[in-house]
Design an enzyme around this catalytic site. Sequence first.
Site, short mmCIF file in Angstrom:
data_model
loop_
_atom_site.label_atom_id
_atom_site.label_comp_id
_atom_site.label_asym_id
_atom_site.label_seq_id
_atom_site.Cartn_x
_atom_site.Cartn_y
_atom_site.Cartn_z
N HIS A 63 0.85 -1.19 0.00
CA HIS A 63 0.00 0.00 0.00
C HIS A 63 0.89 1.24 0.00
O HIS A 63 2.12 1.14 0.12
CB HIS A 63 -0.97 -0.01 1.18
CG HIS A 63 -0.33 0.06 2.52
ND1 HIS A 63 0.45 -0.95 3.04
CD2 HIS A 63 -0.34 1.04 3.48
CE1 HIS A 63 0.89 -0.61 4.24
NE2 HIS A 63 0.42 0.60 4.53
N HIS A 65 1.16 3.98 1.96
CA HIS A 65 1.57 4.77 3.12
C HIS A 65 3.09 4.94 3.10
O HIS A 65 3.83 4.05 2.66
CB HIS A 65 1.13 4.10 4.41
CG HIS A 65 -0.28 4.45 4.79
ND1 HIS A 65 -1.07 3.66 5.61
CD2 HIS A 65 -1.06 5.53 4.47
CE1 HIS A 65 -2.26 4.22 5.76
NE2 HIS A 65 -2.28 5.35 5.08
N ASP A 67 5.55 4.79 5.16
CA ASP A 67 6.50 3.85 5.77
C ASP A 67 6.68 2.59 4.94
O ASP A 67 7.49 1.73 5.30
CB ASP A 67 6.07 3.50 7.21
CG ASP A 67 4.67 2.91 7.30
OD1 ASP A 67 3.79 3.34 6.53
OD2 ASP A 67 4.45 2.04 8.16
N HIS A 68 5.99 2.52 3.82
CA HIS A 68 6.13 1.36 2.93
C HIS A 68 6.69 1.74 1.55
O HIS A 68 7.02 0.85 0.77
CB HIS A 68 4.78 0.66 2.76
CG HIS A 68 4.29 0.04 4.03
ND1 HIS A 68 4.33 -1.31 4.27
CD2 HIS A 68 3.74 0.59 5.14
CE1 HIS A 68 3.84 -1.57 5.48
NE2 HIS A 68 3.48 -0.42 6.02
N HIS A 140 -7.80 -1.72 5.37
CA HIS A 140 -6.91 -0.69 5.90
C HIS A 140 -7.48 0.67 5.55
O HIS A 140 -8.48 0.78 4.82
CB HIS A 140 -5.51 -0.88 5.32
CG HIS A 140 -4.43 -0.16 6.07
ND1 HIS A 140 -4.33 -0.18 7.44
CD2 HIS A 140 -3.39 0.62 5.63
CE1 HIS A 140 -3.29 0.53 7.82
NE2 HIS A 140 -2.70 1.04 6.74
N ASP A 211 -0.66 -3.97 5.63
CA ASP A 211 -1.32 -3.47 6.83
C ASP A 211 -2.83 -3.73 6.74
O ASP A 211 -3.45 -3.47 5.70
CB ASP A 211 -1.09 -1.97 6.98
CG ASP A 211 0.36 -1.64 7.32
OD1 ASP A 211 1.19 -2.56 7.28
OD2 ASP A 211 0.63 -0.47 7.62
N HIS A 269 5.99 -5.49 11.49
CA HIS A 269 5.27 -4.22 11.57
C HIS A 269 4.88 -3.92 13.02
O HIS A 269 3.71 -3.75 13.36
CB HIS A 269 4.03 -4.24 10.67
CG HIS A 269 3.52 -2.88 10.29
ND1 HIS A 269 2.53 -2.24 11.01
CD2 HIS A 269 3.87 -2.04 9.28
CE1 HIS A 269 2.29 -1.06 10.45
NE2 HIS A 269 3.09 -0.92 9.40
#
Length: 305
Positions: A63, A65, A67-68, A140, A211, A269
């Site tokens: 996804h 976001h 942090d990914h 999510h 996530d 995670h």
Amino acid sequence: MEITFLGTGAGLPSKGRNVSAIALQLLQEENQIWLFDCGEATQHQILHTSIKPRKINKIFITHLHGDHIFGLPGLLSSRSFQGGDDAVTLYGPTGLRDYVETALRISKSHLNYPITIVEIKDGSVIKENNFTIYVKELDHGVPSFGYRIVEKDSPGELLASKLQAKGIPPGPLYGKIKNNEYINTEQFGILYRKDFIGPDKPGKIVTVMGDTRYSASFTTFVEQSDVLIYEATFKAEQEDLAFQYFHSTTKQAATLAKEGNVKQLIMTHISSRYQQEDDEDLLQEARVIFPDTELANDFYHHNIR
């Protein structure tokens, strides 16, 4: 196949954990490496491993976001300076193309290799040589996906006793029989592989979930996985908080592994609110429900046998 966790933290980097990135090394596929997510500083994490960026030829984003994905433009750019000239294919949600192309264009980054960007959706199926990758949308705050990587079955063991019973002595002929559907020999006539080989060896299954909130509806997607990689952002007691932030707990990760009859659960995670001294508690919360659980830390390495 081997798995290396390059980053195992949630949301933002901490002293003990970098943000999400997982490398799946395919040893029999010319040593290819598939990367799952590419959080900030992933290329720095790679420097502490034997992974060669030029070997990374597929990148799967769960996804969008930060942090990914915040490490992705840097990794793609650096790969050009590290001898990488083979094509790279990126898979991920709608918006991945805009993100990558904009970052490269504005930074005036030039890649000396071609990239292909494939935007996925729920139910997408990706065919890659000896593997099929199934895609499922999760629960999510933004579109987030799981990837189920299924290796093709491989031929079973050659049954030497059957060959010897037919009067065929050990030698080069054995290899020809195993590697061909049939061969025509002067001495023994036509020999069919199916008559001299054991049952196929089932291919391995690795499921990487992005996530997500926990849902029993994911059971079919993860079932019979040799390895299930699943988020455990929160402790078991914080289920309400996990739901509020579209994440899962250690207990929920273990419950899904148990329901899906997987062989091994690896939790990742982990929220930065937890320190190294909390790791054993997190692990034991899951093992009470599903004993074959591991808690990944950065650079944790797992061989899939």
